[in-house]
Design a protein around this motif. Structure first.
Motif, PDB file in Angstrom:
ATOM      1  N   UNK A  64      28.210   9.903   8.904  1.00 16.38           N
ATOM      2  CA  UNK A  64      29.010  11.084   8.116  1.00 16.38           C
ATOM      3  C   UNK A  64      29.008  12.362   9.071  1.00 16.38           C
ATOM      4  N   UNK A  65      29.175  12.375  10.354  1.00 18.69           N
ATOM      5  CA  UNK A  65      29.130  13.491  11.032  1.00 18.69           C
ATOM      6  C   UNK A  65      30.336  14.408  10.683  1.00 18.69           C
ATOM      7  N   UNK A  66      30.104  15.716  10.849  1.00 18.96           N
ATOM      8  CA  UNK A  66      30.934  16.781  10.024  1.00 18.96           C
ATOM      9  C   UNK A  66      30.942  17.111   8.616  1.00 18.96           C
ATOM     10  N   UNK A  67      30.257  16.263   8.005  1.00 16.78           N
ATOM     11  CA  UNK A  67      30.156  16.234   6.477  1.00 16.78           C
ATOM     12  C   UNK A  67      29.069  17.372   6.271  1.00 16.78           C
ATOM     13  N   UNK A  68      29.056  18.275   5.169  1.00  8.91           N
ATOM     14  CA  UNK A  68      28.102  19.068   4.806  1.00  8.91           C
ATOM     15  C   UNK A  68      27.312  18.659   3.355  1.00  8.91           C
ATOM     16  N   UNK A  69      25.920  18.329   3.505  1.00  9.03           N
ATOM     17  CA  UNK A  69      25.406  18.061   2.461  1.00  9.03           C
ATOM     18  C   UNK A  69      24.127  19.059   2.108  1.00  9.03           C
ATOM     19  N   UNK A  70      24.215  19.868   0.829  1.00  4.67           N
ATOM     20  CA  UNK A  70      23.054  20.758   0.693  1.00  4.67           C
ATOM     21  C   UNK A  70      22.942  21.953   1.770  1.00  4.67           C
TER      22      UNK A  70
END
Length: 168
Positions: A64-70
């Motif tokens: 999931x490169x580029x996604x932001x989680x927490x």
């Protein structure tokens, strides 16, 4: 030759195009999760009945490169690892039937931890230990029966769920 072999492999796995969602189910963009591995291996027959093999591999996991989680941006995870295995084969007689007994043992993914974020928290890769045996019986030229038993153990620490930890 008849005592040894060298091999190389490339593996690629893709989930295609997927849509990411946040915890509320809202749109969080799209991506193309994929993983690949490049490996080399060497196997050697040590005796007439016993052999060993060793492989080394480089792995890349891009889920999931580029996604932001927490608050953490997801990145590609990479690691180096090795596999080690041993096999034993022997022809035997079971009653009137020509048979073979096979025993194998292997440990896979002995390697470095990975991280999908740019912080220092790293996760284990799934190191696995397996051992198994098989008895193959030839009833005639066209009919064979195999009995096999296999045990596997994940060799990494299992995190304890916060739901089962007593706060006191």
């Amino acid at each position: 030759d008849e005592l040894q072999a060298v091999a190389a492999s490339i593996r690629f796995f893709s989930l295609g195009d997927i849509n990411f969602t946040d915890v509320q189910g809202g749109d969080a963009g799209s991506g193309k999760p994929r993983e690949w591995e490049v490996a080399i291996a060497y196997s050697r027959k040590l005796t007439n009945n016993f052999a060993a093999a060793l492989s080394a591999k480089y792995m890349l996991s891009d889920l999931a490169s580029g996604q932001v989680v927490d608050g953490f941006e997801i990145a590609q995870a990479t690691s180096f690892a090795a596999d080690l295995s041993f096999t034993y084969n022997n022809d035997i007689q079971v009653g009137v039937y020509d048979s073979r007994i096979r025993v194998g043992m292997g440990i896979s993914n002995i390697g470095a931890k990975v991280t999908y974020t740019k912080n220092t928290l790293r996760d284990f890769i799934p190191t696995n230990f397996g051992i198994g045996a098989a008895l193959e019986m030839d009833f005639d030229e066209f009919n064979t029966m195999t009995f096999a038993l296999d045990f596997n153990k994940l060799m990494i620490p299992t995190p304890v769920s916060s739901r089962i930890v007593d706060a006191d």
